[in-house]
Design an enzyme around this catalytic site. Structure first.
Site, PDB file in Angstrom:
ATOM      1  N   ASP A  21       8.294  35.551  76.955  1.00  0.00           N
ATOM      2  CA  ASP A  21       8.231  34.033  77.056  1.00  0.00           C
ATOM      3  C   ASP A  21       7.881  33.644  78.187  1.00  0.00           C
ATOM      4  O   ASP A  21       8.630  33.674  79.376  1.00  0.00           O
ATOM      5  CB  ASP A  21       9.462  33.787  76.528  1.00  0.00           C
ATOM      6  CG  ASP A  21       9.809  32.213  76.642  1.00  0.00           C
ATOM      7  OD1 ASP A  21       8.687  31.613  76.408  1.00  0.00           O
ATOM      8  OD2 ASP A  21      11.060  31.689  76.449  1.00  0.00           O
ATOM      9  N   ASN A  23       7.409  30.016  78.788  1.00  0.00           N
ATOM     10  CA  ASN A  23       7.843  28.889  79.233  1.00  0.00           C
ATOM     11  C   ASN A  23       9.242  28.669  78.891  1.00  0.00           C
ATOM     12  O   ASN A  23       9.662  27.368  78.828  1.00  0.00           O
ATOM     13  CB  ASN A  23       6.923  27.838  78.433  1.00  0.00           C
ATOM     14  CG  ASN A  23       7.026  27.820  76.782  1.00  0.00           C
ATOM     15  OD1 ASN A  23       7.800  28.959  76.576  1.00  0.00           O
ATOM     16  ND2 ASN A  23       6.530  27.089  75.976  1.00  0.00           N
ATOM     17  N   ASP A  25      11.103  28.620  76.316  1.00  0.00           N
ATOM     18  CA  ASP A  25      11.753  28.176  75.161  1.00  0.00           C
ATOM     19  C   ASP A  25      12.538  29.281  74.068  1.00  0.00           C
ATOM     20  O   ASP A  25      12.795  28.810  72.678  1.00  0.00           O
ATOM     21  CB  ASP A  25      10.655  27.419  74.278  1.00  0.00           C
ATOM     22  CG  ASP A  25       9.404  28.353  73.800  1.00  0.00           C
ATOM     23  OD1 ASP A  25       9.380  29.399  74.295  1.00  0.00           O
ATOM     24  OD2 ASP A  25       8.673  27.754  73.121  1.00  0.00           O
ATOM     25  N   ASP A  29       5.049  34.401  73.692  1.00  0.00           N
ATOM     26  CA  ASP A  29       3.818  33.312  73.646  1.00  0.00           C
ATOM     27  C   ASP A  29       2.730  33.910  74.184  1.00  0.00           C
ATOM     28  O   ASP A  29       2.756  35.221  74.946  1.00  0.00           O
ATOM     29  CB  ASP A  29       4.172  31.898  74.304  1.00  0.00           C
ATOM     30  CG  ASP A  29       4.712  32.204  75.651  1.00  0.00           C
ATOM     31  OD1 ASP A  29       4.368  32.857  76.458  1.00  0.00           O
ATOM     32  OD2 ASP A  29       5.948  31.451  75.937  1.00  0.00           O
ATOM     33  N   ASP A  98      -4.297  40.362  63.339  1.00  0.00           N
ATOM     34  CA  ASP A  98      -3.680  40.629  62.095  1.00  0.00           C
ATOM     35  C   ASP A  98      -4.366  39.919  61.060  1.00  0.00           C
ATOM     36  O   ASP A  98      -4.418  38.877  61.504  1.00  0.00           O
ATOM     37  CB  ASP A  98      -2.251  40.321  62.208  1.00  0.00           C
ATOM     38  CG  ASP A  98      -1.164  41.205  61.395  1.00  0.00           C
ATOM     39  OD1 ASP A  98      -1.495  41.677  60.312  1.00  0.00           O
ATOM     40  OD2 ASP A  98      -0.235  41.930  61.899  1.00  0.00           O
ATOM     41  N   ASP A 199      -2.869  43.179  56.568  1.00  0.00           N
ATOM     42  CA  ASP A 199      -1.869  43.174  55.999  1.00  0.00           C
ATOM     43  C   ASP A 199      -1.783  43.263  54.506  1.00  0.00           C
ATOM     44  O   ASP A 199      -2.624  42.729  53.991  1.00  0.00           O
ATOM     45  CB  ASP A 199      -1.071  41.705  56.440  1.00  0.00           C
ATOM     46  CG  ASP A 199       0.468  41.451  55.899  1.00  0.00           C
ATOM     47  OD1 ASP A 199       1.060  42.216  56.774  1.00  0.00           O
ATOM     48  OD2 ASP A 199       0.637  40.713  54.923  1.00  0.00           O
ATOM     49  N   GLU A 255      -3.376  48.276  56.099  1.00  0.00           N
ATOM     50  CA  GLU A 255      -1.710  48.453  55.751  1.00  0.00           C
ATOM     51  C   GLU A 255      -1.774  48.659  54.323  1.00  0.00           C
ATOM     52  O   GLU A 255      -1.901  47.586  53.541  1.00  0.00           O
ATOM     53  CB  GLU A 255      -0.940  47.346  56.326  1.00  0.00           C
ATOM     54  CG  GLU A 255       0.569  47.798  55.929  1.00  0.00           C
ATOM     55  CD  GLU A 255       1.673  46.573  55.855  1.00  0.00           C
ATOM     56  OE1 GLU A 255       2.685  46.703  55.938  1.00  0.00           O
ATOM     57  OE2 GLU A 255       1.072  45.470  55.423  1.00  0.00           O
ATOM     58  N   HIS A 328       6.738  46.622  63.385  1.00  0.00           N
ATOM     59  CA  HIS A 328       7.742  45.587  63.422  1.00  0.00           C
ATOM     60  C   HIS A 328       8.400  45.468  61.951  1.00  0.00           C
ATOM     61  O   HIS A 328       9.457  44.634  61.765  1.00  0.00           O
ATOM     62  CB  HIS A 328       6.834  44.187  63.554  1.00  0.00           C
ATOM     63  CG  HIS A 328       5.773  43.852  62.349  1.00  0.00           C
ATOM     64  ND1 HIS A 328       4.647  44.712  61.958  1.00  0.00           N
ATOM     65  CD2 HIS A 328       5.794  42.852  61.246  1.00  0.00           C
ATOM     66  CE1 HIS A 328       4.371  44.228  61.170  1.00  0.00           C
ATOM     67  NE2 HIS A 328       4.845  43.275  60.546  1.00  0.00           N
ATOM     68  N   ASP A 329       8.123  46.220  60.991  1.00  0.00           N
ATOM     69  CA  ASP A 329       8.773  46.392  59.697  1.00  0.00           C
ATOM     70  C   ASP A 329       9.528  47.575  59.644  1.00  0.00           C
ATOM     71  O   ASP A 329      10.258  47.702  58.648  1.00  0.00           O
ATOM     72  CB  ASP A 329       7.802  46.492  58.695  1.00  0.00           C
ATOM     73  CG  ASP A 329       6.971  45.216  58.558  1.00  0.00           C
ATOM     74  OD1 ASP A 329       7.437  44.274  58.846  1.00  0.00           O
ATOM     75  OD2 ASP A 329       5.644  45.527  58.037  1.00  0.00           O
TER      76      ASP A 329
HETATM   77  C1  GLC Z   1       3.528  43.156  55.656  1.00  0.00           C
HETATM   78  C2  GLC Z   1       3.963  42.818  57.041  1.00  0.00           C
HETATM   79  C3  GLC Z   1       5.272  42.093  56.805  1.00  0.00           C
HETATM   80  C4  GLC Z   1       5.377  40.948  56.073  1.00  0.00           C
HETATM   81  C5  GLC Z   1       4.555  41.514  54.922  1.00  0.00           C
HETATM   82  C6  GLC Z   1       4.068  40.174  54.098  1.00  0.00           C
HETATM   83  O1  GLC Z   1       3.988  44.291  55.157  1.00  0.00           O
HETATM   84  O2  GLC Z   1       3.918  44.025  58.181  1.00  0.00           O
HETATM   85  O3  GLC Z   1       5.781  42.021  58.176  1.00  0.00           O
HETATM   86  O4  GLC Z   1       6.556  40.715  55.754  1.00  0.00           O
HETATM   87  O5  GLC Z   1       3.437  42.266  54.899  1.00  0.00           O
HETATM   88  O6  GLC Z   1       3.182  39.555  54.764  1.00  0.00           O
HETATM   89 CA    CA Z   2       7.705  30.526  74.861  1.00  0.00          CA
END
Ligand code: GLC
Ligand code: CA
Length: 557
Positions: A21, A23, A25, A29, A98, A199, A255, A328-329
């Site tokens: 981050d 700034n 908040d 970013d 993405d 995605d 994905e 991230h999942d």
């Molecule tokens: C993919 C993304 C996930 C998101 C889902 C719906 O699996 O990696 O984070 O919630 O698609 O877009």
């Molecule tokens: Ca920020």
């Protein structure tokens, strides 16, 4: 095999909200990413995959896009984006965006129009159906709990959303939708980006008729068989390839929920008609995954080996693999298959890294993985931010499938938020991630686990990743060599070889804290070998090997 840059690259995934981050908040970013470009250069990665930074009401942290050509205010401006892109390119780092086009946000202008009337020009951009006997058009459950259908009073019809009700599915059978998506992709390519991570791209083509699915624990039907790898998905991706991808020099990765080896050979075929590679989920699903994720099961090593070996050998020479433990999942792999106790955390993080990075395919490192970041001791439901986790808690506890304590344990083990807490930069307040209040709690272990500490210590997890990445760049055998699994029945050791021409690597990883004796495989006995990398540093290729807790070693013969 043809040599190409994306086969030789290592990709680093940034989840912008949690990276840095700039700034105060409390939200990471784009300028925060630019500030850390030298850190990434030092790690040695070639490509950044940026989770979505587009305008979004943030129902699913940016995976619900309301403007594909604008930047989310939380993250900065288009000028900030351009500066970040330039800072990456100056250092020889490419940027992969993405691409979330199975669905949009319900606040996207297309959907705002679409829901207005049955004859709106945008009506067929989405999937609308009449109810059945006053109920939903079919029994499908959404990936984020509840029905996959949302009733809309304005036209007395339902729209389909495989994810949240704020993520209506696009109708890919409509050629206008494809035109819009391809135009938008070309716009980003002209801006100079270097690829797309697509995605849930395996879900874009639905089986006509949308038949009911098999009913699961939460009382809803499974849409999987009717949307994964659907009837036209390859046709649409080939069209995308002809019209956009083939005109630029890109890295493309799909994905692909529900992808099989046979399907992957089409998506990621080396003939280049669709994508470069896919993310498959079979190894992630070994402890429940897409069928039923909420549990505390441990993955059996023999099963993990069987799945990864199938992908390594079946795609060899035909398609290209992606390699990943984390994103991230997913909860942190270190807390799942490694050991996050202070005693074994570092050594097991390095072991997991060795095991993955010596395989054939393009490796992906998820932010913080290179530091050995772990799962998070979330206290109460209020500590969670993820829509999937929060909805699942309410649905399953509400229905009495689990009691609250059990579900909280499952969330702590499997929630996606384990991967989404702030990147741990140093031991100052909030791990140096922000000067404000972070949007999600910081893992309290940042005082021990952080980038500044690791950058100052030669034997850190960071420098181990740096070395693995360098070795891949320097040794074609790691990128292109043939893979062969040894000792498939062994429950504690993952042993495989890589072979290219006369060169051979022997990779040995101990997935347990038990000390293990192992005889050097026959073909290597008496041969002159050296250590390419090892997480203990002092092992040699002798006839009888003693492998210590979570030891990993790569011998080169
Ligand atoms: C993919 C993304 C996930 C998101 C889902 C719906 O699996 O990696 O984070 O919630 O698609 O877009
Ligand atoms: Ca920020």
């Amino acid at each position: 095999m043809e040599r190409t840059w994306w086969k030789e690259a290592v990709v680093y995934q940034i989840y912008p909200r949690s990276f840095n981050d700039s700034n105060g908040d409390g939200i990471g970013d784009l300028n925060g990413i630019t500030e850390k470009m030298d850190y990434l250069k030092k790690l040695g990665i070639d490509v950044i995959w940026l989770s979505p930074v587009y305008e979004s009401p943030n129902d699913d942290n940016g995976y619900d896009i309301s403007n594909y050509r604008g930047i989310m205010k939380d993250f900065g401006t288009m000028e900030d984006f351009d500066r970040m892109l330039a800072a990456a390119h100056e250092r020889g780092i490419r940027i992969v965006m993405d691409l979330v086009v199975n669905h949009t946000s319900d606040e996207h202008p297309w959907f705002v129009e679409s829901r207005k009337s049955k004859d709106n020009p945008y009506r067929d951009y989405y999937i609308w159906r009449e109810g059945k006997n006053g109920k939903e058009p079919n029994n499908w459950g959404s990936c984020f709990s509840g029905s996959a259908w949302e009733y809309d009073g304005q036209t007395d019809m339902y729209f389909l959303h495989l994810f949240s009700r704020k993520q209506p599915d696009l109708n890919w059978d409509n050629p206008k939708v494809r035109d819009e998506v391809f135009d938008m992709m070309a716009w980003w390519c002209r801006k100079g980006i270097d690829g797309f991570r697509m995605d849930v791209i395996s879900l874009i083509s639905k089986v006509p008729g949308l038949p009911d699915g098999e009913v699961g624990k939460n009382g809803y039907g499974d849409y999987g068989p009717y949307v994964c790898n659907g009837p036209h998905v390859h046709e649409y991706l080939q069209e995308m390839n002809r019209r956009v991808l083939s005109r630029y020099d890109l890295l493309t990765v799909g994905e692909c929920s529900g992808v099989t080896v046979e399907e992957a050979k089409k998506y990621a075929s080396l003939d280049g008609k669709e994508l470069n590679m896919v993310f498959q989920f079979e190894h992630m699903d070994l402890d429940g995954g897409e069928t039923f994720k909420w549990n505390e099961r441990k993955i059996k090593l023999t099963e993990l080996k069987q799945v990864l070996t199938k992908w390594q050998t079946s795609l060899a020479g035909k398609a290209w693999n992606s390699l990943y433990w984390c994103n991230h999942d997913q909860p942190r792999m270190l807390s799942r298959m490694g050991n996050d106790s202070p005693e074994y955390r570092e050594v097991s993080a390095k072991m997991l890294a060795t095991c993955l990075h010596m395989m054939q395919g393009t490796p992906y490192v998820y932010q913080g993985e290179e530091l050995g970041m772990t799962n998070v001791p979330f206290r109460t439901l209020e500590d969670f931010r993820d829509i999937e986790s929060i909805n699942a808690y309410h649905e399953l506890v509400g229905q009495g499938v689990f009691d609250s304590d059990t579900m909280m344990r499952y969330l702590r083990y499997k929630s996606r938020d384990n991967a989404r807490t702030p990147m741990q930069w140093d031991d100052s307040e909030n791990a140096g991630f922000t000067e404000g209040t972070p949007w999600i709690m910081v893992n309290p272990n940042y005082t021990e686990i952080n980038a500044r500490e690791e950058l100052g210590r030669e034997d850190s997890v960071f420098y181990y990743y740096q070395k693995l990445i360098r070795l891949r760049h320097e040794n074609p055998v790691i990128v292109y060599g043939d893979y062969e699994l040894l000792m498939p029945e062994d429950e504690s050791l993952y042993v495989y070889t890589r072979t290219l021409d006369k060169e051979k690597l022997l990779v040995i990883c101990n997935f347990t804290e038990e000390i293990r004796e192992m005889e050097l495989p026959e073909e290597f006995k008496g041969r002159e070998g050296s250590v390419m990398i090892s997480n203990y540093g002092d092992i040699r290729p002798e006839e009888e090997l003693t492998l210590r807790a979570y030891e990993a070693v790569v011998f080169k013969f």
